[in-house]
Write an enzyme that holds these catalytic residues in place. Structure first.
Site, short mmCIF file in Angstrom:
data_model
loop_
_atom_site.label_atom_id
_atom_site.label_comp_id
_atom_site.label_asym_id
_atom_site.label_seq_id
_atom_site.Cartn_x
_atom_site.Cartn_y
_atom_site.Cartn_z
N ALA A 188 34.07 34.51 39.24
CA ALA A 188 33.71 34.01 37.86
C ALA A 188 34.38 34.22 36.75
O ALA A 188 34.38 33.54 35.76
CB ALA A 188 32.46 35.07 37.83
N GLU A 227 38.55 37.34 47.36
CA GLU A 227 37.46 38.25 47.42
C GLU A 227 36.20 37.69 48.39
O GLU A 227 35.07 38.04 47.96
CB GLU A 227 37.05 38.51 45.94
CG GLU A 227 37.94 39.43 45.18
CD GLU A 227 37.50 40.05 43.81
OE1 GLU A 227 38.24 40.91 43.28
OE2 GLU A 227 36.69 39.33 43.19
N ASN A 239 50.99 38.29 42.11
CA ASN A 239 51.84 39.22 41.36
C ASN A 239 52.72 39.81 42.46
O ASN A 239 52.98 39.37 43.48
CB ASN A 239 51.02 40.22 40.75
CG ASN A 239 50.21 41.26 41.71
OD1 ASN A 239 50.66 41.32 42.93
ND2 ASN A 239 49.12 41.69 41.32
N ASP A 284 43.49 36.69 36.13
CA ASP A 284 42.15 35.35 36.35
C ASP A 284 42.49 34.42 35.09
O ASP A 284 42.36 33.28 35.17
CB ASP A 284 41.03 35.95 36.31
CG ASP A 284 40.68 36.94 37.78
OD1 ASP A 284 41.41 36.62 38.54
OD2 ASP A 284 39.98 38.04 37.31
N SER A 305 41.42 43.08 24.66
CA SER A 305 40.28 43.56 24.48
C SER A 305 39.55 44.03 25.91
O SER A 305 40.28 44.00 27.03
CB SER A 305 39.16 42.35 24.40
OG SER A 305 39.44 41.78 23.20
#
Length: 294
Positions: A43, A139, A183, A236, A269
């Site tokens: 998502a 996932e 990563n 993401d 953020s």
């Protein structure tokens, strides 16, 4: 025309606790803040791609609970096609996130995400065939990833494999991917020798290194210097931005520059999706930092 990106992956509700330190085993500490955010690597990548201007379709699975309703509504508000998200007779996935000094550790409870089966992917073959590029993560069950990879190969549609959470993978899944974006720690699990892997998978393997930027067979793409607030979702955002540019025909090195800029903006953020930037914001940020965006 906007690139058509299909994301096959997870939808989670992120339960985020921010504290000054991580508790030791058996220790109770007072935290600073608790928040809930829509998340899941699938998502997250869908939202990031949509914010950047892609035409996005999400294929995934939610549960029979209010979290599932909210997760779907969030995607709809972003303009993402949600009609191919199924509903399983279980709870939706959740991720428990501990944020300390801008860095995070995450425990994922898959829930409905592990009910996304190979047969469901086969039933969505037409959606895959109509895509410019497909984004896949880990996932969801590995057999579902393999089925999606096979569909992409048969349809000659490139897919980006973001191998997270890290695990060993069958060779055919790696070989079928057009691009892989581990990563550093994930790359160490996948490959005994990352330098050798970069040579073997030239123009395919992209290793993200956080504030050190990105490396691929063509060299090193530096990161943009920013002060991180919350790194949740940075990878993401990178993958979505990379997919957008590659689907638009941009060379890998330039696509990585753009993706680095998008990820840099995102980590300013709290919450995986809250700070994901628009294309216009990425372009402005790159110009502010002396970069000439394509």
């Amino acid at each position: 025309m906007a690139p058509k990106i299909t994301v096959i992956g997870s939808l989670n509700m992120d339960l985020t606790a921010t504290s000054a330190k991580r508790p030791a085993a058996g220790e109770t500490i007072l935290g600073e803040r608790f928040e809930t955010f829509p998340g899941g690597k699938g998502a997250n990548q869908a939202v990031a791609a949509a914010r950047l201007g892609a035409d996005v379709t999400m294929i995934g699975m939610i549960g029979q609970d209010p979290f599932g309703d909210e997760l779907t509504q969030v995607l709809k508000r972003e303009g993402i096609r949600t009609e191919h998200i199924g509903r399983a007779d279980t709870s939706s996935g959740v991720a428990v996130i501990q944020v300390v000094d801008g860095d995070n550790s995450i425990t994922v409870i898959p829930g409905a995400n592990f009910q996304l089966k190979s047969a469901y992917i086969e039933a969505k073959r037409k959606i895959i065939e109509e895509s410019d590029i497909v984004l896949i993560q880990l996932e969801i069950p590995l057999e579902t990833v393999a089925a999606a990879a096979a569909c992409c190969k048969e349809a000659d549609i490139p897919y980006i494999l973001n191998p997270a959470p890290a695990q060993s993978l069958p060779r055919e899944i790696i070989d079928q991917a057009a691009y892989m974006t581990p990563n550093e720690s994930e790359a160490a699990i996948l490959f005994d020798d990352t330098d050798k892997a970069l040579r073997e998978y030239a123009n395919k393997l992209v290793i993200t290194k956080g504030e050190a930027g990105v490396i691929h067979s063509g060299g090193h793409v530096p990161a943009f210097p920013v002060q991180p607030v919350d790194t949740t979702g940075a990878g993401d955002t990178f993958n979505a931005a990379l997919g957008l540019k590659l689907a638009s025909g941009i060379p890998l090195d330039e696509a990585c520059r753009y993706a680095n800029a998008a990820a840099a903006l995102q980590i300013g953020s709290h919450g995986a999706q809250a700070g994901m930037p628009t294309h216009e914001e990425v372009i402005a940020f790159m110009r502010q930092n002396g970069q000439n965006p394509l």
